[in-house]
Scaffold this motif. Structure first.
Motif, PDB file in Angstrom:
ATOM      1  N   LEU A  72     -21.230  13.887   3.017  1.00 49.44           N
ATOM      2  CA  LEU A  72     -21.160  15.176   3.694  1.00 49.44           C
ATOM      3  C   LEU A  72     -20.497  15.086   5.064  1.00 49.44           C
ATOM      4  O   LEU A  72     -19.889  16.047   5.530  1.00 49.44           O
ATOM      5  N   SER A  73     -20.620  13.953   5.701  1.00 52.80           N
ATOM      6  CA  SER A  73     -20.086  13.799   7.055  1.00 52.80           C
ATOM      7  C   SER A  73     -18.696  13.169   7.075  1.00 52.80           C
ATOM      8  O   SER A  73     -18.170  12.866   8.145  1.00 52.80           O
TER       9      SER A  73
ATOM     10  N   LEU B  45     -33.416  18.719   5.361  1.00 51.68           N
ATOM     11  CA  LEU B  45     -33.128  18.623   6.796  1.00 51.68           C
ATOM     12  C   LEU B  45     -31.948  17.698   7.060  1.00 51.68           C
ATOM     13  O   LEU B  45     -30.998  18.051   7.777  1.00 51.68           O
ATOM     14  N   ARG B  46     -31.982  16.524   6.476  1.00 52.33           N
ATOM     15  CA  ARG B  46     -30.952  15.525   6.768  1.00 52.33           C
ATOM     16  C   ARG B  46     -29.595  15.904   6.182  1.00 52.33           C
ATOM     17  O   ARG B  46     -28.557  15.707   6.829  1.00 52.33           O
ATOM     18  N   LEU B  47     -29.579  16.438   4.977  1.00 49.20           N
ATOM     19  CA  LEU B  47     -28.296  16.793   4.372  1.00 49.20           C
ATOM     20  C   LEU B  47     -27.681  18.013   5.065  1.00 49.20           C
ATOM     21  O   LEU B  47     -26.467  18.059   5.282  1.00 49.20           O
ATOM     22  N   THR B  48     -28.507  18.982   5.396  1.00 48.98           N
ATOM     23  CA  THR B  48     -27.996  20.122   6.158  1.00 48.98           C
ATOM     24  C   THR B  48     -27.427  19.657   7.487  1.00 48.98           C
ATOM     25  O   THR B  48     -26.335  20.084   7.897  1.00 48.98           O
ATOM     26  N   SER B  49     -28.140  18.759   8.152  1.00 43.55           N
ATOM     27  CA  SER B  49     -27.710  18.270   9.463  1.00 43.55           C
ATOM     28  C   SER B  49     -26.470  17.392   9.371  1.00 43.55           C
ATOM     29  O   SER B  49     -25.718  17.266  10.349  1.00 43.55           O
ATOM     30  N   ALA B  50     -26.233  16.788   8.221  1.00 42.43           N
ATOM     31  CA  ALA B  50     -25.009  16.006   8.022  1.00 42.43           C
ATOM     32  C   ALA B  50     -23.812  16.902   7.760  1.00 42.43           C
ATOM     33  O   ALA B  50     -22.685  16.593   8.154  1.00 42.43           O
ATOM     34  N   ALA B  51     -24.039  18.040   7.096  1.00 42.83           N
ATOM     35  CA  ALA B  51     -22.941  18.916   6.694  1.00 42.83           C
ATOM     36  C   ALA B  51     -22.508  19.885   7.787  1.00 42.83           C
ATOM     37  O   ALA B  51     -21.316  20.178   7.936  1.00 42.83           O
TER      38      ALA B  51
ATOM     39  N   GLY C  78     -15.223  26.005  11.984  1.00 46.75           N
ATOM     40  CA  GLY C  78     -15.456  27.434  12.152  1.00 46.75           C
ATOM     41  C   GLY C  78     -15.774  28.173  10.875  1.00 46.75           C
ATOM     42  O   GLY C  78     -15.691  29.401  10.814  1.00 46.75           O
ATOM     43  N   ARG C  79     -16.197  27.441   9.845  1.00 46.87           N
ATOM     44  CA  ARG C  79     -16.541  28.093   8.576  1.00 46.87           C
ATOM     45  C   ARG C  79     -17.392  27.142   7.735  1.00 46.87           C
ATOM     46  O   ARG C  79     -17.343  25.931   7.910  1.00 46.87           O
ATOM     47  N   GLY C  80     -18.142  27.709   6.810  1.00 50.33           N
ATOM     48  CA  GLY C  80     -18.946  26.900   5.896  1.00 50.33           C
ATOM     49  C   GLY C  80     -20.248  27.596   5.564  1.00 50.33           C
ATOM     50  O   GLY C  80     -20.606  28.622   6.154  1.00 50.33           O
ATOM     51  N   GLY C  81     -20.944  27.043   4.590  1.00 51.57           N
ATOM     52  CA  GLY C  81     -22.206  27.635   4.179  1.00 51.57           C
ATOM     53  C   GLY C  81     -23.155  26.604   3.605  1.00 51.57           C
ATOM     54  O   GLY C  81     -22.735  25.575   3.069  1.00 51.57           O
ATOM     55  N   VAL C  82     -24.440  26.888   3.737  1.00 54.69           N
ATOM     56  CA  VAL C  82     -25.496  26.050   3.167  1.00 54.69           C
ATOM     57  C   VAL C  82     -26.482  26.960   2.446  1.00 54.69           C
ATOM     58  O   VAL C  82     -26.970  27.937   3.032  1.00 54.69           O
TER      59      VAL C  82
ATOM     60  N   GLN D 275     -34.003  29.754   8.226  1.00 57.96           N
ATOM     61  CA  GLN D 275     -33.888  30.931   9.088  1.00 57.96           C
ATOM     62  C   GLN D 275     -33.698  30.527  10.549  1.00 57.96           C
ATOM     63  O   GLN D 275     -32.883  31.119  11.263  1.00 57.96           O
ATOM     64  N   GLY D 276     -34.437  29.512  10.982  1.00 55.41           N
ATOM     65  CA  GLY D 276     -34.304  29.070  12.368  1.00 55.41           C
ATOM     66  C   GLY D 276     -32.936  28.481  12.655  1.00 55.41           C
ATOM     67  O   GLY D 276     -32.306  28.785  13.680  1.00 55.41           O
ATOM     68  N   ALA D 277     -32.443  27.638  11.738  1.00 50.56           N
ATOM     69  CA  ALA D 277     -31.125  27.033  11.921  1.00 50.56           C
ATOM     70  C   ALA D 277     -30.027  28.091  11.868  1.00 50.56           C
ATOM     71  O   ALA D 277     -29.053  28.037  12.626  1.00 50.56           O
TER      72      ALA D 277
END
Length: 257
Positions: free
Chosen positions: A73-74, A115-121, A129-133, A160-162
């Motif tokens: 992802l990174s 948490l970790r995969l979202t934070s890597a992506a 300036g674009r993307g989605g999770v 929701q917080g992120a």
């Protein structure tokens, strides 16, 4: 073409995401534990839709598995534009009937990996300036349902917080909260489903279509069916103690996905 990475890609909602995104022309990174099944899926999607489908074998219940997907992802040379954190499972049994090892494994897959995969992506997405999770949770997130429900509630709250913190960045985050979906989920957990009314079952492809439409609209939480929106609205009117008794009796046996 953009690239989407999907965990738990070989069955159920994950496979439905793969089918839909491939049909829409996205290249894919398919993540699951079963290499043979991943390769068969990748070949089928490539042949049918002409997209590139990369296979990434990883068990998100392990440190090595999470690290493998984090690294992909990174990778700035091969950016991922959409991450679908779909991998998950259920444990049959009430609190204290499920081993502590299984409970902790659930938290690792449902919470730590998300948490970790979202934070890597997300950092790369924010730079572009674009993307989605899309983080796949469950309607169980809104009900008192032990570790499963608690882990899915964490997914919703985290997402929701992120999403709020990333407002204006061009990156969208959404928690997907389906009800009962016809997948391998219950069979794998050894859960009976005979007493679940037929009207409560959802189709995985329709769930994905609704989810992608909600993501495009900028929603942070998607409940992809009017029936479940109505049920959750009604559940808010039921005393928490009574609701807890009902969901503990039925939910632990069936375990919605």
């Amino acid at each position: 073409m953009t690239t989407a990475l999907i965990t738990g890609a070989t069955a159920g909602i994950g496979a439905a995401f793969a089918r839909r995104l491939a049909a829409d022309g996205h290249n894919l990174v398919l993540v699951a534990r079963d290499t043979k099944r991943l390769r068969e899926q990748a070949t089928e999607l490539h042949d049918r839709h002409g997209i590139e489908a990369e296979v990434l074998t990883a068990d998100l219940a392990t440190e090595g598995g999470i690290e493998t997907v984090e690294k992909r992802l990174s990778d700035p040379r091969h950016p991922v534009d959409l991450l679908v954190n779909n991998a998950g499972f259920g444990n049959k049994g009430r609190y204290l009937e499920v081993s502590m090892a299984d409970e902790l494994t659930m938290l690792k897959v449902h919470c730590e990996a998300v948490l970790r995969l979202t934070s890597a992506a997300v950092p790369g997405m924010r730079e572009r300036g674009r993307g989605g999770v899309v983080n796949v949770a469950s309607v169980a997130a809104f009900l008192p349902r032990g570790t499963y429900g608690a882990s899915k509630a964490w997914v919703v709250q985290f997402t929701q917080g992120a999403a709020k913190d990333l407002t204006g960045s061009g990156v969208r985050l959404m928690a997907l909260c389906p009800g009962f979906v016809r997948t391998e989920f219950h069979q794998r957990a050894g859960m009976g489903t005979d007493n679940i009314p037929s009207w409560m079952w959802l189709d995985a492809d329709k769930v994905v279509a609704a989810a992608l439409a909600d993501l495009a609209r900028g929603k942070q939480v998607s409940i992809p069916d009017a029936r479940y929106k109505t049920l959750l609205g009604a559940a808010k009117l039921v005393p928490r103690g009574l609701l807890g008794g009902i969901t503990s009796k039925t939910g632990r046996k069936y375990g919605p996905q």
